[in-house]
Scaffold this motif. Structure first.
Motif, short mmCIF file in Angstrom:
data_model
loop_
_atom_site.label_atom_id
_atom_site.label_comp_id
_atom_site.label_asym_id
_atom_site.label_seq_id
_atom_site.Cartn_x
_atom_site.Cartn_y
_atom_site.Cartn_z
N ASP A 482 3.84 -7.13 5.13
CA ASP A 482 3.65 -8.57 5.21
C ASP A 482 3.95 -9.29 3.90
O ASP A 482 3.84 -10.52 3.83
CB ASP A 482 2.23 -8.89 5.67
CG ASP A 482 1.18 -8.41 4.67
OD1 ASP A 482 1.53 -7.55 3.82
OD2 ASP A 482 0.03 -8.87 4.75
N LYS A 483 4.33 -8.57 2.87
CA LYS A 483 4.67 -9.20 1.59
C LYS A 483 5.94 -10.04 1.71
O LYS A 483 6.27 -10.84 0.83
CB LYS A 483 4.86 -8.12 0.51
CG LYS A 483 4.79 -8.66 -0.92
CD LYS A 483 3.41 -9.16 -1.26
CE LYS A 483 3.29 -9.57 -2.70
NZ LYS A 483 1.97 -10.13 -3.02
N ALA A 484 6.65 -9.90 2.81
CA ALA A 484 7.89 -10.65 3.02
C ALA A 484 7.66 -12.16 3.02
O ALA A 484 8.58 -12.93 2.73
CB ALA A 484 8.54 -10.22 4.33
N CYS A 485 6.43 -12.58 3.33
CA CYS A 485 6.14 -14.02 3.34
C CYS A 485 6.01 -14.58 1.93
O CYS A 485 5.96 -15.80 1.75
CB CYS A 485 4.89 -14.32 4.15
SG CYS A 485 3.39 -13.60 3.46
N GLU A 519 4.65 4.08 6.12
CA GLU A 519 4.93 5.47 6.48
C GLU A 519 6.42 5.76 6.46
O GLU A 519 6.84 6.87 6.11
CB GLU A 519 4.35 5.78 7.87
CG GLU A 519 4.55 7.21 8.32
CD GLU A 519 3.87 8.23 7.42
OE1 GLU A 519 4.39 9.36 7.30
OE2 GLU A 519 2.80 7.90 6.84
N ASP A 520 7.25 4.80 6.85
CA ASP A 520 8.69 5.07 6.89
C ASP A 520 9.26 5.30 5.49
O ASP A 520 10.26 6.00 5.32
CB ASP A 520 9.44 3.94 7.59
CG ASP A 520 9.36 2.63 6.82
OD1 ASP A 520 8.36 2.41 6.11
OD2 ASP A 520 10.30 1.81 6.94
N VAL A 521 8.61 4.75 4.45
CA VAL A 521 9.05 5.03 3.07
C VAL A 521 8.80 6.49 2.74
O VAL A 521 9.65 7.16 2.12
CB VAL A 521 8.32 4.10 2.08
CG1 VAL A 521 8.60 4.52 0.64
CG2 VAL A 521 8.73 2.66 2.29
N ILE A 522 7.65 7.00 3.16
CA ILE A 522 7.35 8.42 2.92
C ILE A 522 8.37 9.30 3.65
O ILE A 522 8.84 10.30 3.09
CB ILE A 522 5.92 8.75 3.40
CG1 ILE A 522 4.88 7.91 2.65
CG2 ILE A 522 5.63 10.23 3.23
CD1 ILE A 522 4.85 8.13 1.16
N GLU A 523 8.73 8.93 4.85
CA GLU A 523 9.72 9.71 5.60
C GLU A 523 11.08 9.70 4.91
O GLU A 523 11.80 10.70 4.91
CB GLU A 523 9.84 9.15 7.02
CG GLU A 523 8.63 9.39 7.90
CD GLU A 523 8.37 10.88 8.12
OE1 GLU A 523 9.35 11.63 8.29
OE2 GLU A 523 7.20 11.28 8.09
N GLY A 543 4.99 0.14 11.41
CA GLY A 543 5.22 -1.20 11.93
C GLY A 543 4.76 -2.25 10.95
O GLY A 543 4.24 -1.94 9.87
N ASN A 544 4.92 -3.47 11.33
CA ASN A 544 4.63 -4.58 10.44
C ASN A 544 3.31 -5.26 10.83
O ASN A 544 3.26 -6.11 11.72
CB ASN A 544 5.78 -5.60 10.48
CG ASN A 544 5.65 -6.64 9.39
OD1 ASN A 544 4.92 -6.45 8.42
ND2 ASN A 544 6.34 -7.75 9.56
N ILE A 545 2.21 -4.86 10.18
CA ILE A 545 0.92 -5.50 10.39
C ILE A 545 0.45 -6.07 9.07
O ILE A 545 0.98 -5.74 8.00
CB ILE A 545 -0.12 -4.50 10.95
CG1 ILE A 545 -0.39 -3.38 9.92
CG2 ILE A 545 0.33 -3.92 12.28
CD1 ILE A 545 -1.50 -2.44 10.33
N THR A 546 -0.54 -6.92 9.11
CA THR A 546 -1.02 -7.54 7.89
C THR A 546 -1.77 -6.50 7.05
O THR A 546 -2.32 -5.53 7.57
CB THR A 546 -1.96 -8.71 8.19
OG1 THR A 546 -3.13 -8.21 8.86
CG2 THR A 546 -1.26 -9.74 9.07
N MET A 547 -1.80 -6.75 5.74
CA MET A 547 -2.51 -5.85 4.84
C MET A 547 -4.00 -5.83 5.16
O MET A 547 -4.65 -4.79 5.06
CB MET A 547 -2.27 -6.30 3.39
CG MET A 547 -2.98 -5.43 2.35
SD MET A 547 -2.44 -3.69 2.40
CE MET A 547 -0.78 -3.84 1.72
#
Length: 611
Positions: A482-485, A519-523, A543-547
């Protein structure tokens, strides 16, 4: 008789020539030579035996016919022996060659088996030592890590072992906290703590009586700097050592209870759901700036992220669970006393966070007590291939670095234990391999012997050495989700490209401490075989959920502990790659620039928000 005797001599010479020729034709391998030597001994004994029989026949029978018959027998025997030598020599050479090959293969197989067996024993010892360290680490005495782990017993290591070898990657948390408490309190004469030109426990070495030690400490401390600063002035932000000393003195007045000039600012950490840990830290840095400007002692009150079962007793809900308190206990007690005094509020002796606007807290003026040292910051941050020589928030960058360094100056036992656990999970096996290799086959006996040799240099000098981590180590914080905002996100590949930039200059760099919530960064780390990645074992976002939702799913204790571990590991690493658009990375960079690593530089994937 003479003919008979002469024929025997000729045959013996013939035998010797044949044997010599065949011996020279033998293989050069040692087993074959042994076979030939043994056979030659047998031939020599046979020749002597035949010569004795010939003499005995001439003497015993007494007539030519009998003698001639025995001579013919001797000649026939000699011929047969010569033929036998030819046959046996050829057969022996052939057999020897075959046996040598078999023996060589057997030796190779034995060496391989021995090597495999040795490797198995080595791996077993490493596993045993790692398990023993794990057991010691998990043991708690009143909720604290055992001191002096190298002297603890463990049957897991070896039945013959009486001690566990020292774990170079683990810290004696109880002892370290005890020393730090001494360095965080004023001396009896109300001067500075016993800060010296050296570090560790050497200042407590009993080489003088109490009175002379106090005079020595007072004399040295007047010109000494805080022991939590690493490196020289050139390796830190401008005036770091002086500023840290002055902040400590401001926060620890000599007489907090009876001095009417002492005023307080009591503040909770921010508790709004949208505020992450980095934002909470940044807010407290702003409040410390206000306190110094208004000549108040900052007293932190409730810290919601410490409100969990890991923080025991009075430490629950307090910054003091993780780091040493921002002021003395005397000042804290006095501040909480006057909080109930209405007149104290009216007279301005005490204020709270509600007395200041958000702008004053978050974007307020940096204290001018030390002039404007940020005006001569040297550029050590690179973005898109160019150094950032100047930007409009240089004062804030300098001040937040000083403030967060002071607030995190000493770790508590609880935080120390967290770091021990993290280092053991990541580097414990490598540490065990080093220790087993250094001690050799009798590592358990050597460890026992070394434990008996503990001397004063270990206690007073080497005690200051930090726990081992594999070096060089690069820390990488990948902020996504969510840092994209708030900022422009950069994919993991962009961070790795910057890591490759560093490796071009430092080719021995191949290890990365990775922190990320995704998790996808770890992968994706599996795609980069030339790097070895370390990271905490925690559930990450899919997925993209809030922190806020993500942290709630982890629980308060885990969602606080593992980011702090990553933060501190980043400050200890040799290099750092991150995103300056992230407040978390911004604070990590500040801790590094007040921790002796300003000249290591910083490569950022973006420059959003703070430029």
């Amino acid at each position: 008789m003479e003919e008979g005797g002469g024929g025997g001599v000729k045959k013996e010479k013939s035998i010797e020539r044949v044997v010599s020729q065949k011996a020279l034709q033998m293989g050069s391998s040692f087993p074959c030579q042994i076979c030939v030597v043994g056979f030659l001994c047998g031939v020599c004994l046979t020749s002597l035996f035949l010569a004795a029989l010939t003499s005995f026949g001439s003497f015993g029978f007494g007539n030519g016919g009998s003698a001639t018959s025995f001579s013919a027998l001797a000649a026939s025997t000699a011929n047969s022996t010569s033929n036998f030598i030819d046959m046996v020599t050829t057969t022996t050479a052939s057999t020897c060659t075959t046996n040598c090959k078999v023996q060589e293969k057997g030796a190779e197989r034995f060496a391989a088996d021995s090597q495999e067996s040795g490797t198995e024993r080595y791996n077993e010892r490493v596993s045993q030592l790692y398990s023993a360290w794990s057991s010691l680490l998990s043991e708690r005495q009143d909720g604290h890590y055992y001191s002096e782990p190298s002297r603890r017993t463990s049957t897991e290591v070896s039945k013959k072992s009486t001690v566990v070898p020292n774990a170079p990657h683990l810290e004696d948390c109880k002892s370290t906290a005890r020393v730090n408490r001494r360095l965080d309190h004023r001396a009896e004469n109300a001067s500075y703590p016993p800060w010296t030109t050296w570090k560790g426990r050497l200042d407590s070495y009993p080489n003088a009586d109490q009175s002379s030690r106090l005079r020595r400490d007072q004399s040295i401390s007047e010109g000494a700097y805080p022991p939590w600063i690493s490196g020289s002035d050139e390796e830190n932000y401008p005036l770091t050592r002086r500023v840290q000393r002055d902040i400590w003195a401001h926060q620890h007045p000599p007489n907090c209870r009876d001095d009417p000039e002492v005023k307080f600012l009591v503040a909770d950490f921010e508790r709004l759901p949208g505020f992450g840990i980095g934002a909470q830290f940044a807010g407290m840095c702003g409040l410390l700036a206000i306190a110094i400007t208004e000549k108040r002692v900052l007293v932190t009150n409730y810290y919601n992220r410490a409100d969990h079962d890991g923080c025991k007793g009075s430490f629950r809900g307090s910054w003091s669970c993780y780091f040493f308190p921002e002021t003395s206990q005397e000042c804290r007690d006095r501040a909480f006393e006057v909080m109930g005094d209405r007149e104290a509020w009216e007279r301005g002796i005490i204020t709270s966070k509600d007395n200041y606007t958000s702008k004053e807290i978050w974007a307020g003026r940096t204290p001018r007590v030390w002039g404007e040292p940020w005006s001569y910051l040297q550029p050590t941050t690179e973005i898109n291939g160019s150094l950032v020589a100047f930007h409009r928030k240089m004062d804030r960058r300098w001040w937040r670095a000083q403030a967060i360094r002071y607030l995190m100056r000493f770790q508590t036992e609880y935080t120390c234990e967290l770091m021990n656990s993290a280092r053991h999970a990541a580097f414990g096996e490598e540490a065990a391999k080093m220790v087993v290799s250094s001690l050799g086959e009798d590592w358990d006996k050597e460890a026992e012997g070394n434990s008996r040799k503990m001397g004063e240099i270990e206690e007073y000098v080497w005690s200051n050495h930090k726990p081992w981590i594999p070096r060089p180590l690069l820390s990488m914080h990948v902020r996504m989700g969510d840092k994209a905002c708030e900022m422009k996100l950069v994919e993991f590949e962009g961070y790795v490209r910057l890591a490759d930039r560093i490796r071009q200059r430092f080719p021995h760099l191949d290890r990365v401490w990775l922190s990320t919530e995704m998790e996808d960064v770890i992968e994706k780390t599996k795609q980069y075989k030339k790097w070895k990645f370390y990271y905490t074992n925690v559930t990450r976002q899919v997925g993209n959920i809030t922190m806020a939702r993500y942290e709630a799913s982890l629980g308060r204790q885990t969602s606080t502990n593992y980011p702090l571990v990553n933060f501190l590991m980043a400050t200890e690493s040799d290099f750092f790659v991150g995103a300056l658009g992230s407040t978390w990375c911004f604070l990590i960079d500040g801790m590094r620039n007040t921790g002796g690593k300003v000249m290591a530089g910083y490569l950022s994937v973006n420059k959003d928000r703070f430029w």
